[in-house]
Design an enzyme around this catalytic site. Structure first.
Site, PDB file in Angstrom:
ATOM      1  N   TYR A  58       0.872  -1.171   0.000  1.00 54.25           N
ATOM      2  CA  TYR A  58       0.000   0.000   0.000  1.00 54.25           C
ATOM      3  C   TYR A  58       0.911   1.223   0.000  1.00 54.25           C
ATOM      4  CZ  TYR A  58      -4.195  -2.776   0.810  1.00 54.25           C
ATOM      5  OH  TYR A  58      -5.233  -3.665   0.681  1.00 54.25           O
TER       6      TYR A  58
ATOM      7  N   HIS B 226     -16.680  -4.648  -3.112  1.00 54.08           N
ATOM      8  CA  HIS B 226     -15.240  -4.940  -3.164  1.00 54.08           C
ATOM      9  C   HIS B 226     -14.887  -6.155  -2.315  1.00 54.08           C
ATOM     10  CE1 HIS B 226     -10.933  -4.256  -3.431  1.00 54.08           C
ATOM     11  NE2 HIS B 226     -10.849  -4.242  -2.116  1.00 54.08           N
TER      12      HIS B 226
END
Length: 635
Positions: free
Chosen positions: A247, A427
């Protein structure tokens, strides 16, 4: 979505497939009950250049895509009143082709597909046949009920319609989730007059393909404002680490335009490395107007503590999504007095091959209007907390996990008139096969917020909703994700890595509130008691009561009764709730640990008003891999 099953499975009997031998080829003609005006409008629009499109209302109703990414153009219009779809194909075939087919598949394969064959007879494309394929995908059979109604067909184009629901158990019902459109064309001669023939084998990538689409989609939204400002929030040649999951965070200061209040009316993804970028989000830094933020650019695990306040969602994207446009009555506020000028872009790099030396400059292109709209819009996360408190056993066809936005949270956070949800993005990571959010008001279940029975993690659109629910204080929202772990050999856990799992519904709504996150996980006490039970009663010796949750879950030797026990615990035992503001603070100044889950009943939508005698012949028992734990078929 989680019903109180108590670990028991539900099955449904199915009748043997009925066949009829006396079929007739449908000759192309206009049926007497044709939506003539809508058809003429569609054909007119499709034959005029884009510059001639003066009817903006018509522009919003026409959807289009290139099936082969360059030449074969599929356009369609949804008639919600008549419950049917008008399709138009351009450049589908030429004088060399003898046939073309377009159809719908459950998950992209050619087994049990619903296909319309268009055939050239005596030099003209003048016949159409409604067919279905065999369970092994090798054979084509003519359907006893012909539902491909053609209006126009020549050597280059065709137009036809399909009802949402034909009440034919051999047809796939058109729905608002992900649909897989299959197509092919060829020069070989078909044996359509026979009851059954082999599915033509097409190997050229230019002669066959599959597209994931949302066919029953809301009308497109046009931006009424003409004087728009634009800002790009992107990485700047960020080095992609040679790790499977990263990330990456980039903190950026916005330009002087933020001194004036604007409304964001559209955001467009800028994806520079599509094979690596899994999803992206932009967060605003919720701090004082003059408070400085570190201009960080690196792994999010090392994000400076001061930038942790950069957590209010502004824009988001995941694989398969495209540009998102706000409805004309609402926009996401940005700028103005008291507004901190810093934002954080977070990009999830999925690099399973651990390639080295890659760089990325992905992000967003955001359009804004100085003319403020009626409502400020907001973004809220529903679903499951990102935590390894939730687990999915291996070997499951469709194991469900539910995340709760309970009534007490909406009662504490929403205005008296409620909120209107106009957009939704579902998601999961790699195992997700189905996602839905259900809406409850007391003991009454209302219409679902969003549902995708054929969800694919490669097609995570931010979808504008045709039905826009109003959620009132005291309502509950339950988001359920189903996971296929048939190929897994060990327990999957919740978490941030691509090899972990998520269950999220990002909803766009108005008017904006301070509620940013309404998610749950099983409570700490419940999980502690579960591991004690598994160790002392089920004799799972690998469990350590003070050990890591992930190791405890993965030490369990799973049997079907133990899978059912885990599922029952998740739907019956108390929750740990996240009823959070954008700054991470909790609502209502109370403890959200040990909250009771919303009671959800079994819901199996088999019999429908339009088709009272409908019997879905594709229903199969769970052990044949056709239905999920709740008896609802998804394959």
């Amino acid at each position: 979505m989680s019903p109180q099953l108590g670990g028991r499975r539900h099955r449904h009997a199915h009748e043997p497939r009925q066949e009829q031998q006396n079929y007739k080829l449908q000759q192309v003609q206009s049926p007497p009950m044709v939506p003539v005006m809508l058809l003429l409008l569609m054909l007119t629009l499709l034959t005029r250049p884009l510059s001639a499109f003066s009817n903006r209302l018509s522009d919003t109703k026409l959807h289009e895509i290139y099936l082969d990414d360059k030449e074969i153009k599929l356009s369609w219009m949804v008639d919600w009143y008549k419950q049917e779809v008008l399709f138009h194909l351009q450049n589908a075939f030429n004088e060399q082709h003898r046939w073309f087919y377009l159809g719908f598949s459950k998950r992209g394969g050619l087994a049990d597909a619903d296909i319309c064959f268009f055939e050239n007879q005596n030099g003209f494309f003048n016949a159409v046949t409604d067919t279905y394929t065999s369970p092994d995908g090798r054979w084509v059979r003519r359907d006893y009920q012909q539902d491909c109604e053609v209006f126009k067909m020549d050597e280059f184009t065709l137009a036809f319609k399909r009802k949402f629901d034909t009440c034919d158990p051999l047809d796939l019902r058109l729905h608002e989730g992900t649909m897989y459109v299959v197509w092919a064309r060829g020069e070989s001669e078909l044996a359509l007059e026979d009851h059954q023939f082999a599915l033509p084998n097409v190997t050229s990538p230019h002669e066959a393909g599959i597209k994931m689409l949302q066919i029953l989609r809301a009308d497109k939204i046009l931006i009424p404002e003409t004087d728009l400002d634009m800002v790009e929030i992107t990485l700047s040649k960020a080095p992609i680490p040679s790790e499977e999951t990263t990330y990456w965070c980039h903190v950026q200061r916005l330009d002087e335009f933020v001194q004036q209040r604007h409304h964001i009316v559209q955001f467009e993804p800028v994806v520079k490395t599509p094979s690596i970028v899994h999803h992206m989000e932009v967060f605003h830094c919720e701090a004082g107007e003059h408070e400085e933020m570190p201009l960080y650019n690196g792994d999010c695990t090392n994000l400076p503590a001061k930038a942790k306040v950069c957590s209010k969602v502004m824009a988001l994207w995941a694989m398969g999504a495209s540009t998102f446009t706000y409805p004309p009555e609402a926009g996401l506020p940005i700028g103005g007095p008291g507004y901190n000028p810093y934002v954080r872009l977070e990009v999830h790099f999925n690099n399973p091959e651990k390639q080295a030396g890659l760089i990325d400059s992905s992000g967003f292109r955001i359009k804004m209007s100085k003319s403020l709209r009626q409502f400020d819009a907001g973004v809220m996360e529903l679903g499951l907390e990102y935590t390894d408190k939730m687990a999915i056993p291996p070997g499951q066809t469709a194991f469900p996990l539910s995340g709760y936005c309970v009534a007490d949270c909406t009662k504490a956070a929403l205005p008296a008139t409620g909120i209107i949800i106009f957009g939704s993005q579902l998601h999961t990571h790699l195992r997700g096969v189905r996602v839905l959010t259900r809406h409850f008001r007391g003991e009454q279940e209302l219409r679902e917020v969003n549902r995708d029975d054929y969800y694919s993690n490669h097609f995570q659109e931010m979808r504008t909703l045709h039905y826009k629910p109003r959620v009132l204080p005291g309502d509950a929202l339950v988001t359920t994700c189903y996971y296929n772990t048939l190929n897994d050999t060990r327990t999957a856990l919740g978490g941030f890595s691509i090899s972990d799992e998520m269950c999220v519904n990002y909803i766009h709504y108005y008017p904006a509130t301070k509620l940013e996150v309404c998610k749950s996980s099983v409570s700490e006490e419940t999980l502690e008691n579960y591991f004690i039970y598994m160790k002392r009663t089920e004799h799972q010796r690998g469990i350590h009561l003070n050990g890591a949750r992930s190791a405890n879950y993965r030490s369990i030797e799973w049997s079907q009764p133990r899978v059912d026990q885990l599922y029952t615990m998740y739907i019956q035992e108390p929750l740990s709730m996240q009823c959070n503001k954008s700054d991470g603070g909790r609502f209502a100044d109370r403890s959200w640990e040990g909250v009771a889950p919303t009671a959800v009943q079994i819901k199996i939508p088999i019999h429908r008003k339009l088709c009272p005698n409908y019997n879905p012949l594709w229903l199969r028992p769970l052990e044949k891999g056709e239905c999920d734990l709740l008896g609802e078929c998804i394959y």
